[in-house]
Design an enzyme around this catalytic site. Structure first.
Site: not given
Length: 390
Positions: A67, A70, A127
């Site tokens: 993540s 991101k 997230s």
């Protein structure tokens, strides 16, 4: 008169064969901090203000960023907000694909529309994989097309190795970043989007009546941290891109491949505190300060002051200040004419466990050439008596 000019030029050519001049300053300023080990599989710690790298471990190895990637998804949104093609109150539709996506979620509802304001917090604070897909489909037409655009933009901003196959960091053998490029991306976000960056410091966000806390453990510690993003998959292990600002300095810490959330929390805090404790930034010269006087060949002045165009700030260990070496290097003498602002020398700063810093030194004033007769007599004096005569 023409004969005199030619003679001066020939003498000038002989003088230019003299060796390079190096001026060294012994400054009470530098030496290495104690080495630090880290259990992280990949790590990268640097000072945002100076770019100095404090720690790197396999920082250029391509890895699964989970993540943490991101951050590029968020960057794509920030770019659109900055150029005015997108507004925070604009809304994007939620597809069934986004709604069904597993992993961490913002909990968007299918066939509804969500504002950019909420989607950014859904990605940064919560997230949310679902929020990433809403953004990707809304801005790119499909997640695949958006991922291609992410890779293309990464190249534009200097991330030469990063490749994106989705907007979420979902496991894919070709979805890869390096610890160094994650750090550089963090710096890009911090410096280019200072107002939008503040979202990374928000500790919680509520959407669909579900309140979720920010997963960044540094935000809950006394580290002065205000960002950025965690990540975890089975392949990547536990990772974090963190940043903190203290006493005018800003550090970025990237770790990946840790074994647990507890280890990620402890190690990111430990490296951040180590960076602030063991290193500091030192101002060597301010723009306009006279660093040295370069000797001039056949000019209306015997020397010309040189300076740095920007304030020179270096990062080095607090325990290492006595070993730093500063050199001024140039070809002596510098031939006239010289225009103010022309680079004519280099300032080289080096020391143990620090990246060598090379900065151009520019002339602080114009230097003109005298008439042919004066040039001829100066050339003869230089060759007969040496540099002290000019």
């Amino acid at each position: 008169m023409l004969q005199n000019v030619k003679m001066a030029d020939r003498l000038f050519a002989l003088a230019r064969m003299l060796p390079l001049l190096v001026v060294c300053f012994a400054l009470p300023l530098g030496a290495a901090a104690e080495a630090i080990e880290t259990p992280a599989r990949e790590a990268f710690v640097f000072d945002v203000n100076t770019g100095a790298v404090l720690l790197e471990k396999d920082a250029d190895v391509l890895m699964a960023p989970a993540s943490m990637s991101k951050l590029m998804t968020v960057t794509m949104v920030f770019e659109r907000l900055q150029d005015g093609s997108l507004k925070l109150d604009d809304t994007l539709p939620v597809s069934e694909k986004a709604w069904k996506k597993g992993g961490s979620k913002m909990f968007v509802k299918v066939d509804t529309r969500v504002s950019i304001h909420d989607l950014l917090r859904g990605i940064i604070v919560q997230s949310g994989n679902d929020a990433c897909i809403v953004v990707a489909e809304g801005l790119g037409g499909s997640e695949e097309a958006f991922a291609e655009a992410m890779t293309a933009h990464a190249r534009e901003i200097g991330l030469e190795k990063s490749t994106f196959k989705n907007a979420t960091g979902w496991p894919d053998p070709e979805h890869r970043m390096t610890a160094r490029e994650l750090g550089l991306l963090a710096k890009y976000i911090i410096t280019k989007f200072p107002e939008d960056y503040e979202i990374f410091g928000e500790k919680d966000f509520t959407y669909s009546d579900i309140k979720q806390g920010n997963r960044n453990p540094l935000l809950y510690k006394e580290t002065d941290a205000d960002g950025l993003k965690t990540g975890h998959t089975q392949e990547s292990g536990y990772g974090l891109v963190g940043s903190a600002k203290r006493d005018g300095r800003r550090l970025v810490v990237v770790v990946n491949g840790l074994s647990s959330t507890q280890e990620r929390s402890r190690e990111s805090e430990r490296l951040m505190e180590w960076g602030f404790r063991e290193f500091d930034n030192y101002a060597l010269f301010k723009a306009g300060d006279v660093v040295d006087h370069a000797r001039v060949w056949l000019g209306n002045e015997e020397t010309v002051p040189v300076t740095v165009e920007k304030d020179l700030l270096v990062t080095l260990s607090r325990q290492a200040r006595k070993s730093m070496v500063v050199k001024v290097v140039y070809d002596e003498p510098v031939p006239a004419p010289i225009l103010k602002g022309t680079p004519i020398a280099q300032l080289i700063v080096s020391g143990p466990d620090m990246d060598t810093v090379t900065v151009p030194l520019v002339a602080t004033q114009d230097i003109t050439r005298p008439g042919p007769l004066k040039r001829l007599t100066s050339a003869v004096e230089y060759l007969v008596f040496g540099p002290s005569a000019n």
